[in-house]
Structures are given as structure tokens and as C-alpha cells.
Write an enzyme that holds these catalytic residues in place. Structure first.
Site, short mmCIF file in Angstrom:
data_model
loop_
_atom_site.label_atom_id
_atom_site.label_comp_id
_atom_site.label_asym_id
_atom_site.label_seq_id
_atom_site.Cartn_x
_atom_site.Cartn_y
_atom_site.Cartn_z
N CYS A 335 -30.87 26.46 20.63
CA CYS A 335 -29.71 25.78 21.20
C CYS A 335 -29.33 24.56 20.35
CB CYS A 335 -29.97 25.42 22.65
SG CYS A 335 -28.43 25.11 23.57
N HIS A 426 -31.87 30.24 25.48
CA HIS A 426 -33.12 29.78 26.09
C HIS A 426 -33.82 30.99 26.71
CE1 HIS A 426 -32.04 25.60 25.54
NE2 HIS A 426 -30.88 25.80 26.14
#
Length: 507
Positions: A335, A426
């Protein structure tokens, strides 16, 4: 059965989240339809719900303890700190703006309406709702606008149990002082205490428990023992010591360990991503905060960040950026960490910094969009079926090279070039088959030919086992009859006021 109660804590990280999860697991195993609830959470560890919203990760874990999918109803207000003084506000799963600590107070009346209506809905749909407080209920400077602790308990008529962490020391002072600082009306809701993380002979604790009851008129409903196996899904990255090993790594299957250094960014988000690596035998995972700790690392991980540009600036100021660039082994960015590994980041949304150079290890450019991506995608990576979840403003606007994940239809996600990989997903490492192949890839690029991934690590199974252990601790060490009585009857009548007792909360 029907009812609700609030688990408050003497401090942050006293054990509220794990006690709520344990109570939820214990009740669910008894066949009770139970749900978790946290009116207001402050955390950068979050997940995406099935209905496309965002809630604190602790409430997702508590939902799993209940056998439920995560829902925005379990955490109606989420604050995501982006700096020392500002936070993003997420209401019922959607970001609604930025606030400072002072400006947030002005919004709390409206948020309390949302909180109470959400809790009312849950109480209609479930037999029991186990609520978790936030921080300490005795923050008397914040009581007038409180929506998560005694403010919630007063408005909803909830009995309260206060949990204290004896491992920190001073638990009796913490428990007594918490009640004594509350005003009389708040004190009337505090029905008892729970002591958490006790090590040693319970007989040595007994005199203190008796004295606490004599001083407060309230019993200790249980003493939960310290169990070092409980470490997954920490609510806060600060639960991990800097430069400390994460988890309880088992000996390697092969001849060598794989050493993983995870950069603990100042505004780290979803730090739990690397816990799946820490479940693997022979994988030593550490959070690091300075460059020398990368010298003997095999794999470097740049995790998520709530403030990509600010944390990228911190990497450069600490010398970690240069150390990552010089690292000749594998690197993974997740991310915000993925965005930092790119060529450039254009951010007029979070930081307002405009175009900023990344570390340049991946030939990818990013632009921040006003709308946050909240998604639970699926695909394939390293030949394995994978799923994860996305929470980010940054969007890929240019990319060369292969993706790390192949989406349905063949589109790439992330990037994989040589020894450097990046993804916006994630939870990717929680996919067992992918994780094994990823570890082989990392060991190969690190020259750790003696490392062998275990063939049977089941991350979801290990998480479920920890939830079962929490349920066992509640069943074995809590006065569950007293808990059931609170759920059925609400706050007991006639509880004494503990002096000095604060002024009325409305003043």
C-alpha cells in the site's frame, strides 16, 4: 437472553479488545447471537467490510469471534491519525473529512446520534452486544463530549466492567482511581473489574482483590492469566517493541532462518500485514526504526502508511531511504510502502505536497484521488489464488514491468521487477499458498538457499485457535454467571460512590 455491556479499560492496551473478543467467542460457542461494538476507534489498522466500508481491525477480529462478517455497524466512528494533530474521520465506513482534536469536539453531538442509533439497531438484531470503550473512561478532560466510554454507557444504560493490565504494575491504583475520578452517576454503572495478564500464584493476589472490593464495593469478576501465545492482530503497532521480534517464531524447517525487517513508519497503517510471515517456522520478523537494522536483513518490508509523503520524508531524514536503496536483497512494499517504492507520487489530497520523488525501485507513478478505494478483490499471484482488501487514495497512473497479482481478466495489480515487489493489497500474505511461494522467491533473492517454507502453516487456523483460546480464558477465569447477570439485569442497584468522585459530567 438479551442485553449489552461495556468493557472499559484503565489505559489504552489494557486488554479491552481481547476481552471483548473472548466474551464474544465464549457467548457464540454457547449458541448466543452476539455482536461486537466500538462506538469510536482511533487506529490506522482497518479492514474493508463486505458492504464496502472501513472499520477498525479489532472489530473485524471480534466479528470473527462471533462467527460474523465484518460490518460498518460494529464500528460506526473510526479516527485514522494522519499526523500529531489531525485525523481522518470515517463514519459508517466512509471517510467524511479531516479534523483536529479541538474541531472534532464540535462534531460529537451529531456522531453520538449515529452511535446510539447504530447500537439500537444491533440490540434489535442480536441477543447480546459486547461494547468496547476507547482509551480510559477517566479522561476527565474529555468526559463532557465522550461518545465511547461513560458517555455511551450513560446514554444506553450499559453496565460497565473495567479491565486493568497487571503486567504494567499499579493495577490496583489504576482500577480504584478510574472509579474514584468518575462522577456519581457514572460510578453507578461500573459493576466490577477484571485483572488482565496475571503471572504467578493467584493466592498472592487475593488480599489485594479483597481490599479493592472493600474500598470500592465492587468485585473483581476475574483474573485472566498471561498467555504468550496471544499476539496476533495487535490493535496498535505500538504493542510491538521497536527492534523486537514479532510473535513466537518456531525453528526453521530447513537449515537457515529468513530474517525480515519491517520498517516501523511513524504513521504506519495495517501493521498486522506482516503477522502472517511471523507465523512461519524459521522466519524472524522485526520492526526496525534505523538503518543499521537493515544490514543483516534478508527481506525488507515497507508497510502501509496513513501519510505516504510524510513517511517518505521521514525515511530520507533517518537514512533508511538510502539503506533500502543499497539493500541488495528482496524488498516488498504494501500500500503506502508500494507507493514509496515508485518513481513519483502526486499528492494534492492527503499532504497537498504535489509531485514528490519516490525511492525509484519500481518504475511506477501514483496520483492520489479524492475518493478512497475500498475493495475486497481476488486474483492470482505466484500461481496461487489470492484475495485481499484495498484501502488507499493513491492510484497507479503509469507502470512498466509485470504486476505482482493478476486480476480476473488479466489486468495487473502491483508490480514485480527482479527482487522488488509492491502491492496495494492488504492481507495478501495471509493466503497460505501464495505466502509459501513468496517466501521461496524472497529466500532465492536473498541467497538463503538453506531456508525452506513449511508445507502446513495455516494462518486462518492459527487466528481461529487464538480466538478459541480467548474464549477458553473467559470460560475458565471469569465469573461468567456474574457476566450473564449483568447482561440480563443491567447495572446493579445500590453501588456505593467512591470518593472523591468528580463533578457531574454535564458541568
Amino acid at each position: 437472553m438479551s442485553g449489552a455491556l461495556l468493557i472499559a479499560g484503565t489505559t489504552s492496551d489494557a486488554g479491552k479488545s481481547v476481552l471483548v473478543a473472548g466474551l464474544c467467542r465464549w457467548l457464540a460457542r454457547r449458541g448466543v447471537r452476539v455482536a461486537p461494538f466500538k462506538a469510536q476507534n482511533m487506529s490506522n489498522n482497518s479492514v474493508v467490510t463486505a458492504d464496502g466500508g472501513e472499520i477498525g481491525r479489532a472489530q473485524a477480529v471480534q466479528a470473527a469471534a462471533c462467527g460474523l462478517e465484518p460490518s460498518v455497524r460494529f464500528n460506526p466512528v473510526l479516527l485514522k491519525p494522519g499526523g500529531d494533530r489531525t485525523s481522518q474521520v470515517v463514519v459508517l465506513g466512509r471517510a467524511v473529512g479531516e479534523v483536529t482534536a479541538l474541531s472534532y469536539r464540535e462534531r460529537k453531538a451529531d456522531l453520538m446520534t449515529t452511535v446510539l442509533s447504530t447500537l439500537d439497531d444491533l440490540r434489535r438484531d442480536f441477543e447480546v452486544v459486547v461494547c468496547e470503550g476507547a482509551g480510559s473512561p477517566a479522561e476527565i478532560n474529555l468526559r463532557a463530549n465522550d461518545i465511547a466510554n461513560m458517555g455511551l454507557a450513560r446514554a444506553a444504560g450499559l453496565p460497565v466492567l473495567v479491565v486493568g493490565d497487571i503486567d504494567r504494575g499499579g493495577v490496583f491504583a489504576h482500577l480504584f482511581g478510574t472509579v474514584a475520578l468518575l462522577d456519581p452517576a457514572d460510578q453507578a454503572l461500573v459493576a466490577g473489574f477484571v485483572v488482565n495478564k496475571f503471572r504467578g500464584d493467584p493466592a498472592l493476589l487475593e488480599p489485594g482483590l479483597r481490599q479493592l472490593r472493600a474500598l470500592t464495593g465492587r468485585p473483581v469478576h476475574g483474573v485472566l492469566p498471561w498467555r504468550e501465545e496471544l499476539w496476533l492482530d495487535a490493535e496498535d503497532s505500538l504493542s510491538y517493541a521497536a527492534d523486537g521480534v514479532i510473535g513466537r517464531p518456531a525453528p526453521p524447517v530447513g537449515e537457515q532462518w529468513l530474517r525480515v525487517a519491517v520498517v516501523r513508519l511513524p504513521r504506519i497503517s495495517n501493521a498486522t500485514d506482516v503477522e502472517a510471515l511471523a507465523c512461519e517456522p524459521g522466519v524472524s520478523v522485526r520492526f526496525v526504526t534505523e538503518p543499521s537494522r537493515l544490514a543483516d536483513a534478508d527481506l525488507v518490508v515497507l508497510p502501509g502508511s496513513k501519510a505516504t509523503v510524510a513517511d517518505l520524508r521521514w525515511l530520507r531524514s533517518t537514512g533508511l531511504a538510502d539503506a533500502i536503496a543499497r539493500h541488495d536483497g528482496p524488498v516488498l512494499g504494501v500500500c503506502g510502502g508500494f507507493q514509496m517504492l515508485g518513481r513519483r507520487v502526486e499528492d494534492d489530497v492527503e499532504s497537498g505536497a504535489g509531485v514528490v520523488d519516490g525511492l525509484g525501485l519500481l518504475d511506477v507513478d501514483f496520483r492520489f484521488a479524492p475518493e478512497k478505494t475500498l475493495h475486497r478483490p481476488r486474483g492470482t499471484a505466484f500461481g496461487a489464488a489470492v484475495q485481499g482488501y484495498e484501502i488507499h487514495h493513491g492510484q497507479v497512473v503509469r507502470r512498466t514491468g509485470a504486476g505482482l497479482v493478476e486480476l480476473p481478466g488479466g489486468a495487473p495489480e502491483g508490480a514485480l521487477v527482479g527482487r522488488v515487489a509492491g502491492t496495494h493489497w492488504h492481507g495478501l500474505l495471509e493466503n497460505d499458498d501464495f505466502r509459501r511461494e513468496f517466501l521461496r522467491w524472497a529466500a532465492g533473492h536473498a541467497g538463503r538457499d538453506g531456508f525452506r517454507p513449511a508445507a502446513d502453516t495455516d494462518f486462518a487456523g492459527q487466528r481461529a485457535a487464538q480466538l478459541d483460546l480467548l474464549g477458553d480464558l473467559v470460560a475458565d477465569h471469569l465469573d461468567t454467571d456474574a457476566v450473564l447477570a449483568l447482561l440480563e439485569g443491567g447495572p446493579p442497584a445500590g453501588l456505593p460512590v467512591v470518593p472523591p468522585a468528580g463533578p457531574p459530567a454535564e458541568s
